[in-house]
Design a protein around this motif. Structure first.
Motif, PDB file in Angstrom:
ATOM      1  N   ASP A   1     159.984 -19.926  13.875  1.00 22.23           N
ATOM      2  CA  ASP A   1     160.228 -19.449  12.513  1.00 22.23           C
ATOM      3  C   ASP A   1     160.567 -20.582  11.554  1.00 22.23           C
ATOM      4  O   ASP A   1     160.200 -20.543  10.384  1.00 22.23           O
ATOM      5  CB  ASP A   1     161.371 -18.427  12.515  1.00 22.23           C
TER       6      ASP A   1
ATOM      7  N   LEU B   1     157.011 -23.180   3.656  1.00 22.60           N
ATOM      8  CA  LEU B   1     157.316 -22.545   2.379  1.00 22.60           C
ATOM      9  C   LEU B   1     157.995 -23.524   1.431  1.00 22.60           C
ATOM     10  O   LEU B   1     157.578 -23.696   0.276  1.00 22.60           O
ATOM     11  CB  LEU B   1     158.194 -21.316   2.609  1.00 22.60           C
TER      12      LEU B   1
ATOM     13  N   ILE C   1     163.382 -13.790   2.558  1.00 24.14           N
ATOM     14  CA  ILE C   1     162.393 -14.823   2.860  1.00 24.14           C
ATOM     15  C   ILE C   1     161.113 -14.205   3.396  1.00 24.14           C
ATOM     16  O   ILE C   1     160.002 -14.648   3.082  1.00 24.14           O
ATOM     17  CB  ILE C   1     162.973 -15.846   3.855  1.00 24.14           C
ATOM     18  N   GLU C   2     161.259 -13.143   4.190  1.00 25.78           N
ATOM     19  CA  GLU C   2     160.083 -12.445   4.710  1.00 25.78           C
ATOM     20  C   GLU C   2     159.236 -11.893   3.564  1.00 25.78           C
ATOM     21  O   GLU C   2     157.994 -12.010   3.562  1.00 25.78           O
ATOM     22  CB  GLU C   2     160.533 -11.303   5.629  1.00 25.78           C
TER      23      GLU C   2
ATOM     24  N   LEU D   1     157.684 -22.086   9.650  1.00 25.88           N
ATOM     25  CA  LEU D   1     157.172 -21.306   8.523  1.00 25.88           C
ATOM     26  C   LEU D   1     158.046 -21.513   7.291  1.00 25.88           C
ATOM     27  O   LEU D   1     157.544 -21.608   6.169  1.00 25.88           O
ATOM     28  CB  LEU D   1     157.103 -19.822   8.893  1.00 25.88           C
ATOM     29  N   LEU D   2     159.346 -21.599   7.475  1.00 25.69           N
ATOM     30  CA  LEU D   2     160.246 -21.866   6.359  1.00 25.69           C
ATOM     31  C   LEU D   2     160.027 -23.273   5.827  1.00 25.69           C
ATOM     32  O   LEU D   2     160.051 -23.495   4.611  1.00 25.69           O
ATOM     33  CB  LEU D   2     161.700 -21.671   6.803  1.00 25.69           C
TER      34      LEU D   2
ATOM     35  N   LEU E   1     152.211 -19.285   6.243  1.00 32.14           N
ATOM     36  CA  LEU E   1     153.511 -18.653   6.022  1.00 32.14           C
ATOM     37  C   LEU E   1     153.754 -17.466   6.944  1.00 32.14           C
ATOM     38  O   LEU E   1     154.871 -16.947   6.975  1.00 32.14           O
ATOM     39  CB  LEU E   1     153.638 -18.186   4.566  1.00 32.14           C
TER      40      LEU E   1
ATOM     41  N   ASP F   1     151.763 -15.797   0.606  1.00 27.42           N
ATOM     42  CA  ASP F   1     150.604 -15.929   1.488  1.00 27.42           C
ATOM     43  C   ASP F   1     149.424 -15.121   0.951  1.00 27.42           C
ATOM     44  O   ASP F   1     148.283 -15.593   0.956  1.00 27.42           O
ATOM     45  CB  ASP F   1     150.958 -15.478   2.898  1.00 27.42           C
TER      46      ASP F   1
ATOM     47  N   ARG G   1     157.494 -14.840   1.746  1.00 31.41           N
ATOM     48  CA  ARG G   1     156.404 -15.414   2.533  1.00 31.41           C
ATOM     49  C   ARG G   1     155.154 -14.538   2.478  1.00 31.41           C
ATOM     50  O   ARG G   1     154.040 -15.045   2.309  1.00 31.41           O
ATOM     51  CB  ARG G   1     156.847 -15.617   3.991  1.00 31.41           C
ATOM     52  N   HIS G   2     155.322 -13.222   2.596  1.00 29.47           N
ATOM     53  CA  HIS G   2     154.162 -12.329   2.554  1.00 29.47           C
ATOM     54  C   HIS G   2     153.512 -12.342   1.169  1.00 29.47           C
ATOM     55  O   HIS G   2     152.280 -12.350   1.056  1.00 29.47           O
ATOM     56  CB  HIS G   2     154.580 -10.901   2.932  1.00 29.47           C
TER      57      HIS G   2
END
Length: 253
Positions: free
Chosen positions: A224, A231, A197-198, A227-228, A213, A205, A201-202
């Motif tokens: 956190d 997304l 997921i990290e 942010l999910l 994100l 974004d 997100r990057h």
């Protein structure tokens, strides 16, 4: 005036304010100091009535004032005002400038009621919107996902794909348990999910995703789960993830 202002307005002087509720509509020239008032009351206490049978709406609930070559919206009622993208306006909020074009404004009423005030500011060209009946449709932006990323996001966002009213994502632990059952041979773990997921997100974004994100380091570390949520919300709204993707949750049962 007839129909929704979302369909456009007729030719008018640049800066002209058009406003409409189910009670009617008005058109106001951009004169410095001009003030347009909305609320449950009737003329002359307001210029346009809204929520006339709902006592949760204040008699004078909002006003729009022309100054510095802009129309400025201010909440003067008890209930919040809601603007596009979920922006809320309290009576303590500084006046907000209206952009050219269409702005829907909602006043929360009693129970589940929402009272709409449509606002439209004529742009610099002063021309009405052009009908484009035969023009090509502009599709939504679809974000690239690998098969593994799609499966993971469908598991995390099942409630979003069911179009529930207030969806929240599964936790990484819940998702790991679900994936261990669906794809036992792939070795999904909580840490694996977090890393995947990290990466997503990057990447999204950097590509201009419409919702935040990443952590704002200057403002501190946010929750956190928000942010999910951003997304999953953006992927569903863009139709990158669609209800048929839920079939992935059954394919290996």
């Amino acid at each position: 005036m007839s129909g929704s202002l979302a369909h456009g307005v007729g030719s008018a002087l640049p800066g002209t304010l058009h406003a409409r509720t189910i009670m009617g509509g008005i058109r106001v020239r951009p004169i410095p100091g001009r003030n347009v008032r909305f609320g449950r009351a009737e003329r002359p206490d307001v210029d346009l009535s809204v929520g006339v049978d709902d006592q949760s709406v204040s008699r004078l609930h909002a006003e729009v004032t022309y100054r510095d070559e802009r129309w400025w919206l201010r909440n003067v009622g008890w209930q919040l005002l809601r603007l596009p993208r979920g922006r809320l306006v309290h009576s303590s909020t500084d006046p907000i400038p209206l952009a050219d074009g269409y702005t829907p404004l909602f006043i929360r009423g009693s129970g589940y009621r929402q009272h709409l005030v449509e606002l439209y500011v004529t742009g610099e060209d002063g021309e009405p919107q052009t009908n484009r009946h035969r023009a090509e449709t502009i599709p939504p932006r679809i974000w690239d996902l690998s098969d593994a990323e799609r499966l993971l996001l469908v598991v995390l966002g099942e409630h979003y794909l069911l179009y529930e009213e207030s969806p929240r994502p599964l936790t990484y632990k819940q998702a790991a348990e679900r994936l261990a059952y669906l794809r036992p041979e792939e070795g999904w773990r909580t840490r694996t999910i977090e890393n995947r997921i990290e990466i997503v997100r990057h990447r999204l974004d950097a590509g201009g995703f419409p919702y935040p994100l990443l952590h704002d380091k200057d403002a501190g570390r946010p929750y956190d789960n928000q942010l999910l949520h951003n997304l999953l919300r953006g992927l569903v709204e863009s139709t990158t993830l669609v209800p048929p993707d839920l079939n992935l949750l059954e394919s290996d049962l």
